[in-house]
Every structure is written in structure tokens, then in C-alpha cells.
Design a protein around this motif. Structure first.
Motif, PDB file in Angstrom:
ATOM      1  N   TYR A 178       0.851  -1.194   0.000  1.00 19.37           N
ATOM      2  CA  TYR A 178       0.000   0.000   0.000  1.00 19.37           C
ATOM      3  C   TYR A 178       0.886   1.244   0.000  1.00 19.37           C
ATOM      4  N   LYS A 228       1.924   5.419   0.710  1.00 15.46           N
ATOM      5  CA  LYS A 228       2.067   6.273   1.889  1.00 15.46           C
ATOM      6  C   LYS A 228       0.735   6.962   2.211  1.00 15.46           C
ATOM      7  N   HIS A 229       0.378   6.951   3.531  1.00 16.54           N
ATOM      8  CA  HIS A 229      -0.868   7.560   4.026  1.00 16.54           C
ATOM      9  C   HIS A 229      -2.114   6.842   3.529  1.00 16.54           C
ATOM     10  N   ASP A 230      -1.942   5.664   2.938  1.00 17.96           N
ATOM     11  CA  ASP A 230      -3.113   4.917   2.454  1.00 17.96           C
ATOM     12  C   ASP A 230      -3.763   4.203   3.646  1.00 17.96           C
ATOM     13  N   PRO A 231      -5.052   4.420   3.926  1.00 22.91           N
ATOM     14  CA  PRO A 231      -5.707   3.759   5.078  1.00 22.91           C
ATOM     15  C   PRO A 231      -5.772   2.253   4.965  1.00 22.91           C
ATOM     16  N   GLY A 273      -3.451   0.356   4.830  1.00 23.19           N
ATOM     17  CA  GLY A 273      -2.362  -0.221   5.617  1.00 23.19           C
ATOM     18  C   GLY A 273      -2.672  -0.393   7.083  1.00 23.19           C
ATOM     19  N   HIS A 274      -3.770   0.175   7.574  1.00 24.17           N
ATOM     20  CA  HIS A 274      -4.110   0.052   8.993  1.00 24.17           C
ATOM     21  C   HIS A 274      -4.393  -1.395   9.367  1.00 24.17           C
ATOM     22  N   GLY A 275      -3.718  -1.866  10.391  1.00 24.03           N
ATOM     23  CA  GLY A 275      -3.957  -3.220  10.873  1.00 24.03           C
ATOM     24  C   GLY A 275      -3.261  -4.308  10.092  1.00 24.03           C
ATOM     25  N   THR A 276      -2.382  -3.962   9.200  1.00 24.81           N
ATOM     26  CA  THR A 276      -1.690  -4.987   8.402  1.00 24.81           C
ATOM     27  C   THR A 276      -0.533  -5.627   9.166  1.00 24.81           C
ATOM     28  N   SER A 309       4.283  -1.356   8.830  1.00 26.33           N
ATOM     29  CA  SER A 309       4.086  -0.004   8.301  1.00 26.33           C
ATOM     30  C   SER A 309       5.433   0.696   8.188  1.00 26.33           C
ATOM     31  N   ASP A 314      10.824  -0.142   7.388  1.00 22.23           N
ATOM     32  CA  ASP A 314       9.531  -0.645   7.858  1.00 22.23           C
ATOM     33  C   ASP A 314       9.682  -1.152   9.285  1.00 22.23           C
TER      34      ASP A 314
END
Length: 460
Positions: A75, A77-80, A82-85, A88, A111
């Protein structure tokens, strides 16, 4: 390396539909770059730390590293998404790498899981291969020593590389050199020329002068090719390298293993042990002593003021219409005032008479092909310019590596000259200055020579 260095002198046009870089950047961006690149005296600083090209390289590399990390994470940069993956971005780490335009300080992204392995700028890599590596190899091919290359990079580009790093870069071509040395050859070579350049090599813990032999073969189509480079090995119980039958047997075995089944005429300079070795491998080969070398040897003891007169008389010998006429011309020279004053000149021809006369069986056109070794002489002259600047080589591999790189470099220069001439005139230039010894140079007058050789050697 060969793909980068041996480019054939062709330009690299933009791909169809590709926008020129100037149009992409725009004049405003270019003006800002120019302003930032000025030094204290108002001049442009194109290379080195903080230079315009350095800043461009930095921007491109950092953008590419960001793209690599996005691809690794799945994903942007700043892409939502990526939350919970579970992984980051985790900031950046500073790193200085050496490039072809000088040192560049990069901000390398990381990362959180520590699994990101950059491809463009690998971890623990102190330089960006490609431009810098090709530059170092090119400098080496021009005859610069490792120490000279270090000084050049430090002075011009402010790049600091160790002796070991530069050696490793140039050693990277050894695999390609060995592949070239082992490549398959043609089954039949009507004519093969052998000549040597003398280099200083460390061998058996001492530096000694050793001959590096090059062979240029003319194939059945009349194309000239460099067949290989060989150095005699020094036996452990000897102080100097040998040129015995054992060495030449190894060379002939190498040629046979690479597919050569016959050599019609081998033109050499009376090499010790060569005739027996080549006849053991190729029983029907005619060994022809190089007339150019014979003339040089004959003129060596002649005073400079007398050389023109002696050379004119010797020419009557090797341009005689037949072997019998050549013998009479030699007898006339021996009895002449020049022969009396310089008897050593006549002895050179007498000592090699049986190996000197085979070319009299052919017409003047074929004889000229056999005794005029301008192709290999021209090549060796340029190779000597490259090797003479070196004190000595650390080993045989270093000699072969430099000679091979130098030959490739000569090919590039000639290819550029041919391309430039064709661009200006629309015609292909084929002269000694642009001869293609690796790609294949067409032998002048080959069609007529082939007819005679076919008659003399049925089944060619």
C-alpha cells in the motif's frame, strides 16, 4: 560490463513517444537547479557532494526507494488500507553511497518489521553499481592503475573507494573474460597470426617479463577475429616463464577443445617449440615465418643511416617471383657491399629459410596477406600503450583482464568512429583505424585469396 562498455558507438535515442527530460522538468525547475549548483565563484558544480547532478540522483533514488517500500508493504504512503496490516513505515535512516557523480546522502525508508530489503540501494552496499562501476572499469581499460583510479575519483568526484573495492569491481569482469576465452571457434581458419607483447608480471614471488600471446584468425568468410590471449606459466623450479613445446601444446589443445579442426597457414615469429606443437595438433598446417619480423631482425644491427639502403636490397628477397629467385637475391645481397658490412642481416633469412619460403607458392596478393601483419601489429601497438603505464601485474589473470578490456575499449572507439562517419556521409568506413577485430573485420582481397587457398588446400 560488456553490455555497458561495448555499445557499438550507437546513440541512445528516446523511445517513441518519450518526452525529453527538459520538457518534463520545465524551465522553472531547471533554473532553480542551476542556481543551487553555483559555487562561490559563480561557476557550475555539476559533480561531487551537493552538486546539481548529485541532487538529481538523490531525488530519483529516494523516490525509487519510496516506491520499493510501497510495493513491499502492499500500500502507498498515508493509504488507510495499511491500517492493521501488522507492518508499516518506520521513518528513515541516513546513508551515503558513492555514485558516478560523487557521494550522495540518501534518506532510506524503513519498515517496522525490518523485512524491507531495498533492491536499488541494497543494505550494506557503499556504492550504486552501474555508472560508477562502468567508469572504474573504463579507467582501468585505459591503463590506469588502481592507485591512479583512487586518486582520480577522489580529485574529480570526491569519491573515496578502497584499493580492495576497486579491485573487486574490475575483477567482476573476469567471469566474462573466461567465457570469451572459452567460447567456441570456427572449425577451419585458413590463416592464423600469432604475436606477443611483453608485460611484467609477479610470478613465483618475483616480477619478470613475460610474453602475452594473441592470436588473430581469418575465418573462411575472410573475417578477422581475436581467438585468445595466452601467457606462459612459470614452473616452480624455474625463474622465468617457459615458451617450450609444453606451452604451445597447451595452446593448441585449447584451440582444438574449442572446436578448431584445422589451420591452413600459421604465421609466427619463429617461436621456440611452436612448429612441433602445431604439427602435433594440426599435421598439415604450413608454418610461415612472419616476414615483417624477419625484416626487423635483419635491420636491428644496421646503423640508422644505412637502414634505407639495406631495406631496399632485402625487399628484393621477399618480393622475388619465386623461392629460387629469392635464393638468388639473397646470394646477391650476401656478396654485395651491404651484405659484407652487415652479414647478420643475411643470416636472419638463412636461418629461417625453410619457414620463410612457403608463401612463394602463392600469388603476390596472397603473399601480401601472409607477410603484412598490420592488423595484429596495430592492435598490439595500442595494447602496449595501455600496458606500458603499469609497473607490473599481480598475476596472469590481471594481464588477460586488462588486455581483454583494452580490446573491448578499442572496439568501442572504432565503432564510434564508424557510426560518426556513417552519420556524416551515409557511407560505412572500413579502414585500419576502424577495423573490427572482435566483431570481425573483412580481409581486403579475400575473395581472390580464397580461390588460391581452395586450390592449394582442397576441401577448404
Amino acid at each position: 560490463m560488456a553490455r555497458a562498455a561495448h555499445h557499438g558507438g550507437e546513440k541512445s535515442p528516446l523511445l517513441e513517444g518519450q518526452v525529453p527530460l527538459r520538457e518534463l522538468l520545465g524551465d522553472q525547475v531547471l533554473d532553480l537547479l542551476l542556481e543551487r549548483s553555483k559555487d562561490g565563484k559563480g561557476g557550475l558544480r555539476l559533480t561531487g557532494e551537493g552538486s546539481m547532478l548529485g541532487e538529481l540522483v538523490k531525488a530519483v533514488l529516494e523516490r525509487a526507494l519510496e516506491a520499493e517500500l510501497s510495493s513491499h508493504l502492499g500500500y502507498g504512503k498515508h493509504d488507510p488500507v495499511g491500517h492493521g496490516t501488522g507492518n508499516s513505515r518506520n521513518g528513515k535512516i541516513g546513508k551515503t553511497v558513492q555514485t558516478g557523480v560523487g557521494p550522495v546522502r540518501l534518506a532510506v525508508p524503513r519498515d517496522r518489521a525490518g523485512t524491507f530489503e531495498p533492491v536499488l540501494v541494497p543494505k550494506r552496499a557503499g556504492r550504486i553499481s552501474g555508472g560508477l562501476d562502468d567508469m572504474i572499469i573504463s579507467l582501468y581499460a585505459h591503463g590506469m592503475s588502481v592507485r591512479d583510479i583512487q586518486h582520480h575519483l577522489r580529485q574529480i568526484y570526491e569519491v573515496e573507494l578502497s584499493h580492495e573495492a576497486i579491485s573487486n569491481i574490475t575483477d567482476a569482469v573476469l567471469e566474462e573474460v573466461r567465457a570469451w576465452q572459452a567460447r567456441p571457434l570456427e572449425a577451419i581458419y585458413p590463416v592464423v597470426f600469432l604475436d606477443a607483447i611483453v608485460v611484467k608480471v609477479r610470478d613465483n614471488h618475483s616480477v619478470q617479463a613475460k610474453p602475452a600471446y594473441l592470436a588473430i584468425g581469418i575465418d573462411a568468410d575472410g573475417e578477422k577475429h581475436v581467438l585468445g590471449i595466452w601467457l606462459a606459466k612459470t614452473p616452480l623450479d624455474h625463474a622465468t616463464a617457459g615458451e617450450s613445446s609444453r606451452f604451445w601444446n597447451a595452446v593448441m589443445t585449447d584451440l582444438r577443445n574449442r572446436g578448431v579442426r584445422d589451420i591452413l597457414i600459421a604465421c609466427t615469429d619463429g617461436l621456440a617449440g611452436f612448429e612441433d606443437a602445431i604439427h602435433a595438433a594440426f599435421p598439415y598446417t604450413t608454418v610461415q615465418t612472419c616476414v615483417v619480423h624477419m625484416i626487423r631482425n635483419a635491420l636491428r644491427p644496421v646503423a640508422r643511416r644505412d637502414r634505407a639502403g639495406v631495406a631496399a636490397e632485402l625487399k628484393k628477397i621477399y618480393t622475388a617471383p619465386s623461392a629460387e629467385a629469392a635464393f638468388d637475391a639473397l646470394a646477391d645481397f650476401t656478396a654485395s657491399d651491404w651484405g659484407t658490412k652487415y652479414p647478420q642481416a643475411a643470416r636472419v633469412f638463412e636461418a629461417a629459410w625453410d619457414r620463410f619460403t612457403p608463401f612463394f607458392a602463392f600469388s603476390p596478393a596472397v603473399r601480401k596477406l601472409l607477410y603484412t601483419t598490420n592488423g595484429i601489429e596495430s592492435l598490439n601497438y595500442q595494447l602496449r600503450k595501455v600496458t606500458k603505464a603499469r609497473g607490473h601485474f599481480p598475476g596472469d589473470d590481471a594481464v588477460v583482464k586488462l588486455l581483454w578490456l583494452a580490446i573491448i575499449n578499442i572496439e568501442d572507439k572504432r565503432a564510434r568512429e564508424r557510426a560518426s562517419h556513417k552519420e556524416k556521409t551515409g557511407k560505412i568506413k572500413n579502414s585500419p583505424s576502424t577495423a573490427r577485430l572482435i566483431e570481425g573485420q573483412r580481409t581486403i582481397g579475400w575473395r581472390e585469396a580464397l580461390i588460391e587457398l581452395d586450390l592449394a588446400y582442397p576441401g577448404l
